[in-house]
Design a protein around this motif. Sequence first.
Motif, PDB file in Angstrom:
ATOM      1  N   ARG D  98       0.893  -1.164   0.000  1.00 33.60           N
ATOM      2  CA  ARG D  98       0.000   0.000   0.000  1.00 33.60           C
ATOM      3  C   ARG D  98       0.922   1.203   0.000  1.00 33.60           C
ATOM      4  NH1 ARG D  98      -3.736  -2.890   2.432  1.00 33.60           N
ATOM      5  NH2 ARG D  98      -2.424  -3.156   4.260  1.00 33.60           N
ATOM      6  N   THR D  99       0.590   2.216  -0.752  1.00 31.25           N
ATOM      7  CA  THR D  99       1.538   3.317  -0.935  1.00 31.25           C
ATOM      8  C   THR D  99       0.898   4.689  -0.739  1.00 31.25           C
ATOM      9  OG1 THR D  99       1.012   3.449  -3.277  1.00 31.25           O
ATOM     10  CG2 THR D  99       2.849   2.006  -2.667  1.00 31.25           C
ATOM     11  N   ILE D 113      -8.736   5.379   6.302  1.00 25.78           N
ATOM     12  CA  ILE D 113      -7.409   5.713   6.811  1.00 25.78           C
ATOM     13  C   ILE D 113      -6.443   5.579   5.650  1.00 25.78           C
ATOM     14  CG2 ILE D 113      -7.012   3.346   7.627  1.00 25.78           C
ATOM     15  CD1 ILE D 113      -5.217   4.607   9.834  1.00 25.78           C
ATOM     16  N   ARG D 114      -5.469   6.463   5.610  1.00 20.88           N
ATOM     17  CA  ARG D 114      -4.471   6.422   4.542  1.00 20.88           C
ATOM     18  C   ARG D 114      -3.194   5.845   5.113  1.00 20.88           C
ATOM     19  NH1 ARG D 114      -4.857  11.515   0.507  1.00 20.88           N
ATOM     20  NH2 ARG D 114      -6.763  10.803  -0.515  1.00 20.88           N
ATOM     21  N   GLY D 115      -3.039   4.564   4.954  1.00 23.17           N
ATOM     22  CA  GLY D 115      -1.868   3.898   5.511  1.00 23.17           C
ATOM     23  C   GLY D 115      -1.092   3.178   4.430  1.00 23.17           C
ATOM     24  N   THR D 116       0.154   2.929   4.691  1.00 20.39           N
ATOM     25  CA  THR D 116       0.999   2.193   3.762  1.00 20.39           C
ATOM     26  C   THR D 116       1.524   0.954   4.470  1.00 20.39           C
ATOM     27  OG1 THR D 116       3.048   3.276   4.432  1.00 20.39           O
ATOM     28  CG2 THR D 116       1.722   4.399   2.765  1.00 20.39           C
ATOM     29  N   ASP D 117       1.892  -0.031   3.712  1.00 21.62           N
ATOM     30  CA  ASP D 117       2.404  -1.276   4.273  1.00 21.62           C
ATOM     31  C   ASP D 117       3.507  -1.785   3.356  1.00 21.62           C
ATOM     32  OD1 ASP D 117       0.611  -1.540   6.446  1.00 21.62           O
ATOM     33  OD2 ASP D 117       0.298  -3.660   6.026  1.00 21.62           O
TER      34      ASP D 117
END
Lengths: 334, 334, 334, 334
Positions: D98-99, D113-117
Amino acid sequence: MARPPKLIDTREKKNRKLTRKDVQKAAKRCSNWGRWGKDDELGTLNFTTPADITAAMQLVKKGKVMSLALNYDERGPQGGKTKYPSLGRFNPIHLMTRTGTDAYSGVLDHRKIRGTDDLVIMGLQSGTQWDGLGHILYEDYMWNGYDCRNVTSAGAQKAGIEKTKEKMTGRGVLLDVARAMGKKALPDGFAITNDILDYTEQKQGVKVRRGDYLLVHTGHIERCFASKSWDGYPGGDAPGLAFETVDWLYKREVAAIATDTWGAEVRPNETEDTNQPWHWIAIPMMGLTVGEIFWLGDLADDCAKDKVYEFLFVAPALPITGAVGSPVNPLAIK
Amino acid sequence: MARPPKLIDTREKKNRKLTRKDVQKAAKRCSNWGRWGKDDELGTLNFTTPADITAAMQLVKKGKVMSLALNYDERGPQGGKTKYPSLGRFNPIHLMTRTGTDAYSGVLDHRKIRGTDDLVIMGLQSGTQWDGLGHILYEDYMWNGYDCRNVTSAGAQKAGIEKTKEKMTGRGVLLDVARAMGKKALPDGFAITNDILDYTEQKQGVKVRRGDYLLVHTGHIERCFASKSWDGYPGGDAPGLAFETVDWLYKREVAAIATDTWGAEVRPNETEDTNQPWHWIAIPMMGLTVGEIFWLGDLADDCAKDKVYEFLFVAPALPITGAVGSPVNPLAIK
Amino acid sequence: MARPPKLIDTREKKNRKLTRKDVQKAAKRCSNWGRWGKDDELGTLNFTTPADITAAMQLVKKGKVMSLALNYDERGPQGGKTKYPSLGRFNPIHLMTRTGTDAYSGVLDHRKIRGTDDLVIMGLQSGTQWDGLGHILYEDYMWNGYDCRNVTSAGAQKAGIEKTKEKMTGRGVLLDVARAMGKKALPDGFAITNDILDYTEQKQGVKVRRGDYLLVHTGHIERCFASKSWDGYPGGDAPGLAFETVDWLYKREVAAIATDTWGAEVRPNETEDTNQPWHWIAIPMMGLTVGEIFWLGDLADDCAKDKVYEFLFVAPALPITGAVGSPVNPLAIK
Amino acid sequence: MARPPKLIDTREKKNRKLTRKDVQKAAKRCSNWGRWGKDDELGTLNFTTPADITAAMQLVKKGKVMSLALNYDERGPQGGKTKYPSLGRFNPIHLMTRTGTDAYSGVLDHRKIRGTDDLVIMGLQSGTQWDGLGHILYEDYMWNGYDCRNVTSAGAQKAGIEKTKEKMTGRGVLLDVARAMGKKALPDGFAITNDILDYTEQKQGVKVRRGDYLLVHTGHIERCFASKSWDGYPGGDAPGLAFETVDWLYKREVAAIATDTWGAEVRPNETEDTNQPWHWIAIPMMGLTVGEIFWLGDLADDCAKDKVYEFLFVAPALPITGAVGSPVNPLAIK
């Protein structure tokens, strides 16, 4: 028969005059957006009809199956060095999770069966491969005008390679451009023009038709393989399709095209403004599925021998959901 | 026509009386070691001749291509829970290395092309798959009597799946055992005996021959898929081939066999002494390549409709060097 | 000593009244953007001074090292089922590329050394972990106001976890909220308010100070571990920090915080408008590095026994370039 | 002070006279099997006592934390070419799931929610790393006499790296052999003898003691880094420990040792009969945990400046269950 068309070498600066405007015009001219409805995710694969498939079966006379895949392993072709920036691709990593040595050592016997298992970590563009319709974007769009934001970190929500799972079967035609031009392998920077395609057809006595799977042999992969180094192959200078062939392919209505090079089109490209301009048109605008790193040498030899350049072609992609490409073991059956 | 053969249910203890000695005898009886020379790495795939392949083409009448693959993604069938110990397999992990959202965000434009790339981490036994000849060992041996230590952490030095790259094409025959027995899906523990195979052939009016690719439909995968849970599927109880079918297959000389279950043979097995005894014989002794997790439902429906149970079958493995299995998108073409 | 503060249970609808506006106000109130210059990539890790580090050494009296990491393996905590949508995380996959069974089988001896090798495929958020400053975004921004497009498929171009490689050392303080509230493990939905933090400090006789590494023990992970199922743990309902603690943490100027839950903050969240609103503030606005899935039970027992809640804390992230998180083996040394 | 000991260069044939018998004798002489009981899985890490740890804290005067890790990324040091056969190791592959570009594109907002992984695919021996006690075998044995078949495809059932999770803390001592010998970097093939270790201690005014973590600086990694090519580094010729240092280390009873080279011991080795003979003794016989590819240059500069060669060393391995090695971000704190 006509004389062979003149060589165009894109390593010469004068042959790199394609402009951004030329690309834009071609995008318009060769667009298939909407041609198969606004929900289409298959593009030119639609050209092949059931009748074409049935007819292709009749091409099989010898019962000979030829694989067009390079084996997937750590020996290449990724990792070769080039002067261009790297794409970060790597060779397949094959790993065992249970082995015969485990078996021999007696550590599996509590399972009451001696079995082995394995897995692979594989770039979908790392070896013999299909570029799916999500692989190249035109501006903010993908094939058929879909918003490019359909290709997220979670994969291609539109035109994923899994949509092609019942395609990739039909009449295959090999255009052995290398042989037609009297060479074992075309040199780097050699642009295959429309004239050269026509010339090769004529010389071979074969005609590429709507719905065909067209294979173009340059000899590039055999040249690298024989040199025992992949330096220069992945992303480097190469012979390949001239930009103008987008029109030829558009007109001929092929189902898909594949070559034995890393990137189908000639390198250096015919322009410095855009990178891989042929891809900009072929994939997102025309909806053309493109095969790369195909091993065409053995097939080319066979065709040269029996003078038959058409065959049954079956090359099913792995239906990895949301993938923009797929490794493939393409078969030419004669 | 004969009455349907009696059901044998291995969930009943009395049907689990196969002994280690029975397995040993079958190993001897059904061995093909040396049959194609001491260097052979293909086993029963050798049965299919060029003439068989040419003949198989004539089975294509409709130009209809059917994929027998489940899509490869995180939705299954691995991860389902069973009462048996887990094999540690997991669903394919598909990852993007360049995306359309990158493109939209403008971060790819320094490359002068908007392209996407992806990769997969995939157990070679995690979905629709071929079990190669290195996948199961018999004592300290693999197919053709090769030392089992040929399958190391570096892969199978003998009989790797890449050796099959020009095989997997021929006449396909579907035996729709579920329909023949009057069911949509066979229940777990239902053993498909030789009588049932014969009965199904007779009922369908088709005969399995040397060199064929035999597909056995139990309906198990559709039953699980419809239930929206893979619990019980991977490694769990299932309908499947009775142990005795090793003799049937040996006699019929099929090229390969595939089913829609996780493990081809009936579960619980007919013995508690060995795990998957059918595999012990079929793969290392007979040299039989085995397909699993094939999606046969749509093909079965099509065959039931047109009463034609034979077709062209093309299911090329990915030639991953040293692999003991391969994901595959098998095609049945009618 | 004061009476224990009242329990707030977010499983009750009335406790889910936080609005988007509240979140926006907190974003403004708790912002540290620019506090350490416009080029800062470390956030609150800057609070710890060399003097703090030297002082922390003096807390070590017993020479006892306690690991706060859950082992990384296929046993969890990913894969547990919850009612919330999955994030697609999976447990670490550990694979061998050379084994002792290979050695025993004699297949390594051509190398003249018997060695083993291995690799891991690991979600950086899959187990005991640091959330780096690129892990959560606020609108189109990341920490310090950097454009969120700095986190591309190629990784975090700003505030990657590798920037922290010389941080993560200082005074550690455990707030054992579970014990302070008289419980072995706090129930799901239990919101740890500022009052509860103050109360725990007071009860323990310890004070959280600028530059500290704060560990909050809820007992959640031990409760799940003891139940032998991770269902409900990853992403599910849990005890955790109330939204208002962003102010408490902002005022206290801790270097970092870690808890034994999957996501630090209480679940269900105090709102349905935003998911994990505490994260929205803590990471991108405040610049707070957050530890999750820390194993705090043994440390909590030790602290309860010797009544000492402060210690040397050393928990270096792996400097994976461009990573937004890192697995970690955090050490509490007393 | 004594004169510097004479250089021994193993690139000269006459310095490659170590025999298999010498190795066997050293195995006997330096064995610690059974020293900490028959169930021990920690080896020399046992040497460090709680009192040593408490004492080590007093070495911290400046509050300065130095990381000894090379960042983990695709830039190296794997992939460098050498004349020796490759071990198939590759650089870490860091992948986003996720970017921020996904966030910017609006495709994450359904999650509120704006999250990255992210995740990593990483050889545990690919960068700065601990070699665990399962990494090298002696004949059919691993550390403490355990059967080498304990290291299966499923990982190390004995002496996995996770067993060390509460170790790797103690007094660190740097022996800057390069500086002591008057060089920035020792040349390839330079064998560090016992005399050189003694000489360096004497010159630095420091003494290596029981339970210490010994770091040996050769300058090799900085030399390669500065040359912008890793060719020759992974597995190639290098300065390093002479075989005889196994006795020195055995006598000094260090907890662990680490160097800035790929493989700790000198290359070419002092024999052609065995590969990496020092490893044969150090790891399986002595039970010595070995660190490799440590970045020691900055620490060496700091020590040269303040003349203090001892410090707190904290370098916790990631507790990956059954692993034979671990990436690590080792900290030297002064």
